[in-house]
Design an enzyme around this catalytic site. Sequence first.
Site, PDB file in Angstrom:
ATOM      1  CB  CYS A 112      -0.823  -0.164   1.179  1.00 29.42           C
ATOM      2  SG  CYS A 112      -1.862  -1.393   1.149  1.00 29.42           S
ATOM      3  CG  HIS A 261      -2.870   3.310   2.661  1.00 26.98           C
ATOM      4  ND1 HIS A 261      -3.625   3.148   1.696  1.00 26.98           N
ATOM      5  CD2 HIS A 261      -3.065   2.193   3.565  1.00 26.98           C
ATOM      6  CE1 HIS A 261      -3.968   1.886   1.570  1.00 26.98           C
ATOM      7  NE2 HIS A 261      -3.640   1.279   2.785  1.00 26.98           N
ATOM      8  CG  ASN A 291      -6.827  -0.790   2.066  1.00 28.25           C
ATOM      9  OD1 ASN A 291      -5.990  -0.301   0.911  1.00 28.25           O
ATOM     10  ND2 ASN A 291      -6.353  -1.263   3.105  1.00 28.25           N
TER      11      ASN A 291
HETATM   12  O1  UT7 Z   1      -3.702  -1.428   3.795  1.00 28.65           O
HETATM   13  C1  UT7 Z   1      -3.445  -1.794   5.342  1.00 28.65           C
HETATM   14  C2  UT7 Z   1      -4.375  -3.122   5.618  1.00 28.65           C
HETATM   15  N1  UT7 Z   1      -4.904  -3.037   6.758  1.00 28.65           N
HETATM   16  C3  UT7 Z   1      -5.419  -2.375   7.631  1.00 28.65           C
HETATM   17  O2  UT7 Z   1      -5.090  -1.169   7.696  1.00 28.65           O
HETATM   18  C4  UT7 Z   1      -6.283  -2.620   8.707  1.00 28.65           C
HETATM   19  C5  UT7 Z   1      -5.842  -2.157   9.974  1.00 28.65           C
HETATM   20  N2  UT7 Z   1      -6.941  -2.644  10.885  1.00 28.65           N
HETATM   21  C6  UT7 Z   1      -8.047  -1.951  11.037  1.00 28.65           C
HETATM   22  O3  UT7 Z   1      -8.596  -1.415  10.390  1.00 28.65           O
HETATM   23  C7  UT7 Z   1      -8.947  -2.858  12.161  1.00 28.65           C
HETATM   24  O4  UT7 Z   1      -8.205  -3.372  13.216  1.00 28.65           O
HETATM   25  C8  UT7 Z   1     -10.151  -3.592  11.829  1.00 28.65           C
HETATM   26  C9  UT7 Z   1     -11.178  -2.709  11.000  1.00 28.65           C
HETATM   27  C10 UT7 Z   1      -9.725  -4.561  10.831  1.00 28.65           C
HETATM   28  C11 UT7 Z   1     -10.855  -4.410  12.895  1.00 28.65           C
HETATM   29  O5  UT7 Z   1     -11.639  -3.429  13.857  1.00 28.65           O
HETATM   30  P1  UT7 Z   1     -11.017  -3.669  15.309  1.00 28.65           P
HETATM   31  O6  UT7 Z   1     -11.957  -2.660  15.920  1.00 28.65           O
HETATM   32  O7  UT7 Z   1      -9.763  -3.749  15.528  1.00 28.65           O
HETATM   33  O8  UT7 Z   1     -12.121  -5.033  15.509  1.00 28.65           O
HETATM   34  P2  UT7 Z   1     -11.403  -6.599  16.227  1.00 28.65           P
HETATM   35  O9  UT7 Z   1     -10.655  -7.108  14.864  1.00 28.65           O
HETATM   36  O10 UT7 Z   1     -10.725  -6.191  17.510  1.00 28.65           O
HETATM   37  O11 UT7 Z   1     -12.687  -7.342  16.026  1.00 28.65           O
HETATM   38  C12 UT7 Z   1     -13.922  -6.816  17.052  1.00 28.65           C
HETATM   39  C13 UT7 Z   1     -14.984  -7.885  17.020  1.00 28.65           C
HETATM   40  C14 UT7 Z   1     -14.768  -9.414  16.945  1.00 28.65           C
HETATM   41  O12 UT7 Z   1     -15.668 -10.082  17.767  1.00 28.65           O
HETATM   42  P3  UT7 Z   1     -15.414 -10.586  19.223  1.00 28.65           P
HETATM   43  O13 UT7 Z   1     -14.022 -11.309  19.124  1.00 28.65           O
HETATM   44  O14 UT7 Z   1     -15.219  -9.206  19.842  1.00 28.65           O
HETATM   45  O15 UT7 Z   1     -16.348 -11.484  19.472  1.00 28.65           O
HETATM   46  C15 UT7 Z   1     -14.541  -9.744  15.452  1.00 28.65           C
HETATM   47  O16 UT7 Z   1     -14.780 -11.299  15.515  1.00 28.65           O
HETATM   48  O17 UT7 Z   1     -15.670  -7.745  15.832  1.00 28.65           O
HETATM   49  C16 UT7 Z   1     -15.660  -8.918  15.141  1.00 28.65           C
HETATM   50  N3  UT7 Z   1     -15.683  -8.560  13.580  1.00 28.65           N
HETATM   51  C17 UT7 Z   1     -16.835  -8.362  12.890  1.00 28.65           C
HETATM   52  N4  UT7 Z   1     -18.236  -8.212  13.252  1.00 28.65           N
HETATM   53  C18 UT7 Z   1     -19.038  -7.905  12.468  1.00 28.65           C
HETATM   54  C19 UT7 Z   1     -14.892  -8.550  12.783  1.00 28.65           C
HETATM   55  N5  UT7 Z   1     -15.080  -8.372  11.425  1.00 28.65           N
HETATM   56  C20 UT7 Z   1     -16.458  -8.205  11.702  1.00 28.65           C
HETATM   57  C21 UT7 Z   1     -17.497  -7.615  10.698  1.00 28.65           C
HETATM   58  N6  UT7 Z   1     -18.578  -7.540  10.918  1.00 28.65           N
HETATM   59  N7  UT7 Z   1     -17.149  -7.420   9.401  1.00 28.65           N
END
Ligand code: UT7
Length: 334
Positions: A112, A261, A291
């Site tokens: 990216c 980004h 993204n």
């Molecule tokens: O170009 C570079 C590429 N990547 C990035 O820049 C990504 C950087 N990271 C992020 O943007 C964030 O970490 C995410 C958007 C990927 C995730 O957000 P988060 O607030 O860190 O959520 P999390 O991974 O801690 O997940 C929280 C909860 C989990 O459930 P439990 O374990 O708390 O029950 C996940 O299973 O949200 C759940 N979850 C979802 N729920 C509904 C994960 N994805 C989804 C979804 N819909 N799409």
Amino acid sequence: MLKLKLLGTGTYLPELILTNEMLSQIVETNDEWITSRTGITERRLSSGEPTWHMAVRAAEKALAASGLAANDLDLIVATSVTPDYFFPSVSSIVQDEIGAANAFCFDLNAACTGFVYAVDLAARYLNTGDIRNVLVVSAENVSKLTDYTDRATCVLFGDGASAAVFSAGSPDDESCLLASHLGTKGEGGKYLVSQALKINHPFIENDQVWPDRFGHDKGHNLTMEGNEVYKFAVNAMTESIKAATEKAGIKLAQIKYIIPHQANSRIVDASARRLKVKSAQMISRVSDFGNTSSASIPICLDEIIRDDRLKRGDLIAICGFGAGLTYGAAILRY
Ligand code: UT7
């Protein structure tokens, strides 16, 4: 300070719109979760048009805006983590399609952060005096690497391409690259992985099979440790912008727009807070395009040029992070 004049930009976005509602039909997610955690409401997806096609359409627009002819280009650098072929490169195909017979061509993979690395590289080539004009084109079909059964990643990514034509400008031009700060943290490579081909020839014996270096088991489909990438992203963006402004001898307040980004609006907002810059200074289009990997920064750059928000003489910072883990910032006077 390196002479660098941005002559023209152009973007190609596929027409197919993937909404949060559509995603909620195929994985267990909902609009509320996606918008509150990422700021994304929709993204564009290829309807089958290959990466090279998107790159060519963006390059044609950038070339038209630059006022140059294809024959004036001396170098084409394409950035993509989603090319259609291992070879020929995306840039070689662009050269053939637009008829830039005088350009030498190669692709650059900094995930990216690709556009930021390519702009830095273009400036350094141009300042040797050996070449006059460079086309940088960033084209991504991230949908190719996306597992649409994995709700943690499939809501994040979109497809698109954008290009920019640069020259060294004339001696009295003020346009330049004031400073840049690029870096890589290879130890974080495990946080964002998509596998290429495995060794598979008739002479291999079973006990010679190597385990995957990252323990990755999803083939081309990308895997990501979102929380780790998030923490890295905010640090990398803020530290590289600070380092580049310091090198340039300017204050953050002098920068009209920071183009980060476009991965997650929370990353953009957290970086703005940490840098203590006004949110109006940060360009964010993540809501509409998600993204698009290395295409995300030039898509925003093209937009602020076309709607006349950016004027000659303005300072901008472009700033990225991505798989590798790569990161970097560059400060440009338009
Ligand atoms: O170009 C570079 C590429 N990547 C990035 O820049 C990504 C950087 N990271 C992020 O943007 C964030 O970490 C995410 C958007 C990927 C995730 O957000 P988060 O607030 O860190 O959520 P999390 O991974 O801690 O997940 C929280 C909860 C989990 O459930 P439990 O374990 O708390 O029950 C996940 O299973 O949200 C759940 N979850 C979802 N729920 C509904 C994960 N994805 C989804 C979804 N819909 N799409």
